[in-house]
Write a protein that holds these residues in place. Structure first.
Motif, PDB file in Angstrom:
ATOM      1  N   THR A 197       1.242  -1.581  -0.180  1.00 47.41           N
ATOM      2  CA  THR A 197       0.151  -0.030   0.056  1.00 47.41           C
ATOM      3  C   THR A 197       1.299   1.122  -0.560  1.00 47.41           C
ATOM      4  N   THR A 249      -7.419   4.420   3.575  1.00 44.22           N
ATOM      5  CA  THR A 249      -7.485   3.499   5.573  1.00 44.22           C
ATOM      6  C   THR A 249      -6.050   2.990   4.970  1.00 44.22           C
ATOM      7  N   ARG A 250      -6.190   3.011   4.032  1.00 48.74           N
ATOM      8  CA  ARG A 250      -5.096   1.600   3.436  1.00 48.74           C
ATOM      9  C   ARG A 250      -3.769   1.950   3.599  1.00 48.74           C
ATOM     10  N   LYS A 271      -0.707  -0.190   6.021  1.00 42.76           N
ATOM     11  CA  LYS A 271      -0.771  -1.412   6.745  1.00 42.76           C
ATOM     12  C   LYS A 271      -0.646  -2.255   5.131  1.00 42.76           C
ATOM     13  N   GLU A 285      -4.998  -5.942   6.782  1.00 37.36           N
ATOM     14  CA  GLU A 285      -4.691  -4.892   6.845  1.00 37.36           C
ATOM     15  C   GLU A 285      -4.363  -5.056   8.667  1.00 37.36           C
ATOM     16  N   LYS A 315     -11.391  -2.016   2.182  1.00 36.06           N
ATOM     17  CA  LYS A 315     -12.808  -2.330   2.333  1.00 36.06           C
ATOM     18  C   LYS A 315     -13.178  -1.918   0.968  1.00 36.06           C
ATOM     19  N   CYS A 336      -5.866  -5.105   1.548  1.00 34.55           N
ATOM     20  CA  CYS A 336      -5.707  -3.907   2.187  1.00 34.55           C
ATOM     21  C   CYS A 336      -6.648  -2.932   1.812  1.00 34.55           C
TER      22      CYS A 336
END
Length: 402
Positions: free
Chosen positions: A143, A361-362, A365, A395, A355, A353
């Motif tokens: 990521t 937010t990935r 991670k 994640e 949703k 990683c």
């Protein structure tokens, strides 16, 4: 080598479409279907008998899992609510190999099976699980990170490869490849060689003469995107100067750490997809590099349907026979997953990683393989069931990030 026939304006439109796609809402009408699941034996096996067969039906919209083990002569009958299902089978098998009875594990997987109507019949091919004793992919940090200003930071991705055996392994010659196909976009590729080989968009090889890079049992090595101290440019990133190897492309705007050996680019350059649309394998190359490049090309075609029109597409890449592959990890995005792009014998699950597509937010991670046990000398034995859904923590915090 790789020829793309899609017009640029259509490419942009398709990318926009991929970013906006999501699963249909489940209306849950309450209607049920009497489903018959028929198992198809692994190819070229005779005198086959099964034991300890279990199956799970996961409804993709609700996430509800329905288990069962009531097989009779390779068939299972079950009543399921109408919906779209992911079907997974595990068990043990005995078969005759030139007069010798062999015992092995078997599995099967089928995604996006639409179950509707009063009755339905589904066939599912079974595969022997691979039991090779070699490296496994312990972690993929794909990521990247973000700067304090909220900008995407490049170059700090890495792979962590683990010796999951009880003896020394040599990293020399190990191949790592990124998939040609995406787990978020399912097409009818012709020919479809997935049951026999892995279609690769990029392949890199660990350097060495055969025994240059020994890796002790329970130890690992790191392949970095750029093996530099990224914290100097982004405090929220990682110091990768101690990486074992790094990806490097001479004719690109790339950073080379002369203290860290470069991976050899066998085909294309490794540009790691940072949303998890693609999957990865590691493999051993049993032929010379020249032989591989001459004999293992893969030309495929498909029709891309967009805006009511059908566009013929064609590509030429390379394939890696499944028999060469020692580990595989399918990556995807929860809201966008369509299919796995490996044979189920290599990996019948996937990890993630993020949703949703472009999930902010990935960043920062990774996906990390779970620890199965620890030896008396403190070495980790990692979980490896050839199912990334079960084997990996999604994640997760990257192991190299302080």
């Amino acid at each position: 080598m790789k020829i793309k026939l899609l017009p640029i304006y259509l490419t942009i439109a398709v990318m926009a479409l991929l970013q906006s796609c999501s699963k249909d809402d489940n209306n849950d009408s309450g209607k049920q279907t009497a489903l018959t699941l028929k198992l198809v034996n692994p190819t070229d096996l005779t005198s086959v008998t099964f034991s300890d067969l279990s199956v799970s039906f996961k409804e993709l919209n609700t996430g509800k899992v329905t288990p069962s083990s009531a097989f009779v002569n390779n068939n299972l009958s079950i009543n399921l609510n109408e919906g779209s299902y992911e079907i997974s089978v595990d068990g043990k098998i005995k078969y005759d190999a030139d007069g010798t009875i062999v015992e092995a594990s078997v599995s099967g997987y089928k995604e996006s099976v639409v179950v509707t109507g009063g009755t339905a019949v589904v066939s599912l091919n079974l595969f022997l699980k691979t039991t090779q004793s070699d490296f496994v992919i312990e972690e993929i940090f794909f990521t990247g990170t973000k700067t304090a200003e909220g900008k995407q930071y490049q170059g700090d991705k890495y792979f962590k490869i683990h010796n999951n055996t009880d003896h020394i392994l040599y990293a020399d010659g190990l191949m790592i490849a990124q998939s040609e196909f995406m787990t978020v976009d399912k097409q009818d590729y012709t020919p479809n060689i997935m049951a026999q080989s892995f279609a690769a968009s990029a392949i890199a090889i660990v350097p060495g003469t055969g025994k240059t890079y020994p890796i002790a049992p329970g130890e690992f090595f790191i392949i970095a995107d750029d093996a530099i101290n990224h914290k100097e440019y982004n405090p929220g990133s990682i110091d990768l100067r101690t990486a074992t190897f790094e990806f490097y492309t001479e004719d690109a705007d790339d950073v080379d750490n002369p203290a860290v050996p470069n991976m050899e680019n066998l085909f294309s350059s490794m540009i790691i997809h940072n949303r998890g649309f693609k999957s990865f394998v590691i493999a051993r190359l049993p032929v010379s590099k020249n032989t591989y490049l001459a004999d293992y090309t893969y030309d495929y075609e498909y029709n891309l349907v967009f805006g009511g029109e059908s566009y013929p597409m064609g590509e030429s890449v390379y394939s890696i026979p499944n028999a060469w592959i020692v580990d595989a990890v399918n990556l995807s995005v929860q809201s966008e997953f369509k299919w796995i792009v490996t044979a189920p014998s290599l990996d019948k699950g996937w990890t993630y990683c993020g949703k949703v597509d472009a999930d902010q937010t990935r960043y920062g991670k990774s996906v990390r393989r779970k620890v199965l046990s620890t030896t008396s000398n403190g070495k980790k034995i990692l979980k490896d069931t050839n199912n990334s859904t079960l084997d990996f923590s999604p994640e997760a915090k990257p192991s190299l990030m302080n």
